[in-house]
Design a protein around this motif. Structure first.
Motif, short mmCIF file in Angstrom:
data_model
loop_
_atom_site.label_atom_id
_atom_site.label_comp_id
_atom_site.label_asym_id
_atom_site.label_seq_id
_atom_site.Cartn_x
_atom_site.Cartn_y
_atom_site.Cartn_z
N ARG A 130 19.17 -10.34 46.43
CA ARG A 130 19.81 -9.25 47.19
C ARG A 130 18.81 -8.64 48.17
O ARG A 130 19.15 -8.37 49.33
N ARG A 131 17.60 -8.41 47.71
CA ARG A 131 16.58 -7.82 48.59
C ARG A 131 16.21 -8.78 49.72
O ARG A 131 15.95 -8.34 50.86
N GLU A 151 17.38 -1.27 38.54
CA GLU A 151 17.46 -1.98 39.81
C GLU A 151 18.25 -1.18 40.85
O GLU A 151 17.88 -1.14 42.03
N THR A 152 19.32 -0.54 40.41
CA THR A 152 20.14 0.25 41.33
C THR A 152 19.36 1.44 41.87
O THR A 152 19.42 1.75 43.07
N LEU A 166 17.00 0.22 44.44
CA LEU A 166 17.72 -0.12 45.67
C LEU A 166 18.07 1.14 46.46
O LEU A 166 18.00 1.16 47.69
N MET A 212 23.71 -5.27 39.30
CA MET A 212 22.38 -4.75 39.02
C MET A 212 22.43 -3.75 37.87
O MET A 212 23.43 -3.06 37.66
N GLY A 237 18.51 -9.84 41.64
CA GLY A 237 18.13 -8.64 42.37
C GLY A 237 17.22 -8.94 43.55
O GLY A 237 17.37 -8.34 44.63
#
Length: 255
Positions: A160-161, A188-189, A192, A184, A157
């Motif tokens: 991704r960030r 986490e989703t 986001l 995710m 995660g």
């Protein structure tokens, strides 16, 4: 300036005898969160690659802020303000998070090789500005504590960030995200989604490919649905979720 940020007009792309995209058109308004969805193989990533300059279309045109961008190379699209992330994470694994974001600033710098080698004051000042901006972006996406962590050691995660932070370092007007929530969990989703809303509030238009239909329906202003390289529907989440062709494309049965 027109409210139209990106215009895709009658784009087609073939690979040999295979049509990846056929006569696809859409418009993205400034400040929108816009999604491309569709079953696997629908042509979503092919369209992303056309928009970001990786593929040159066989026909059709791309306009950004009313300017013709068809056939421009990826670095030219980045210079014009189009940044992207990839479905498969593409970081520099042996570099730190900070260094990865600093790389993203290359298209907004002016100091040349000679200035860097001879430590010209302008080059040193620019390097300091790049470093400070990279730190700001790591804080912005929520991973400042990993500033000096090697990218390969970050969680999925956080990688991704980090990709998003690197894309934001180019100062885009349009941020294209290819399956950013893939892999995710629910928490986490949701986090986001909050980040995407913050990015939009700060003036960046978002275009995303995403298989998490719940995320798309709750986040996006408008959606285009592709199937077998053709656009079969476009509209608000409410329109899309009740569209017979969309239901058939996903479920394989007519309604």
């Amino acid at each position: 300036m027109s409210e139209k940020l990106l215009e895709i007009n009658h784009i087609s792309k073939q690979f040999g005898g295979i049509s990846a995209l056929t006569d696809v058109s859409l418009e993205i308004q400034r400040g929108e969160i816009y999604a491309l969805i569709g079953p696997n193989g629908a042509g979503k990533t092919s369209l992303f690659n056309v928009i970001t300059g990786i593929y040159t279309p066989n026909s059709g045109e791309i306009l950004l802020n009313g300017q013709a961008m068809t056939g421009k190379a990826p670095h030219e699209m980045a210079n014009a303000g189009v940044a992207r992330t990839f479905q498969n994470i593409r970081l520099f694994p042996s570099m730190s998070a900070l260094e990865n974001v600093m790389v993203g600033r290359h298209c907004r710098t002016s100091a040349g090789v000679i200035g860097a080698v001879f430590k010209h004051p302008k080059a040193k000042a620019e390097e300091l500005a790049i470093t400070n901006r990279a730190k700001e972006l790591l804080e912005y996406v929520g991973i400042a504590k990993h500033t000096n962590t090697v990218a390969r050691n970050l969680s999925y995660g956080d990688q991704r960030r980090l990709e998003i932070a690197r894309a934001l370092a180019t100062e885009p007007v349009l941020l294209a995200l290819d399956e950013p929530a893939a892999g995710m969990n629910h928490t986490e989703t949701n986090s986001l989604e909050d980040l995407f809303r913050k990015i939009r509030a700060d003036g960046v238009t978002l275009l995303l490919i995403e298989h998490d239909v719940k995320l798309v329906m709750g986040l996006c202003d408008r959606i285009t649905v592709l199937n077998f390289g053709k656009k079969i529907a476009e509209g608000t989440p409410e329109v899309i979720k009740n569209h017979p062709e969309v239901i058939e494309a996903y479920l394989g049965v007519s309604v």
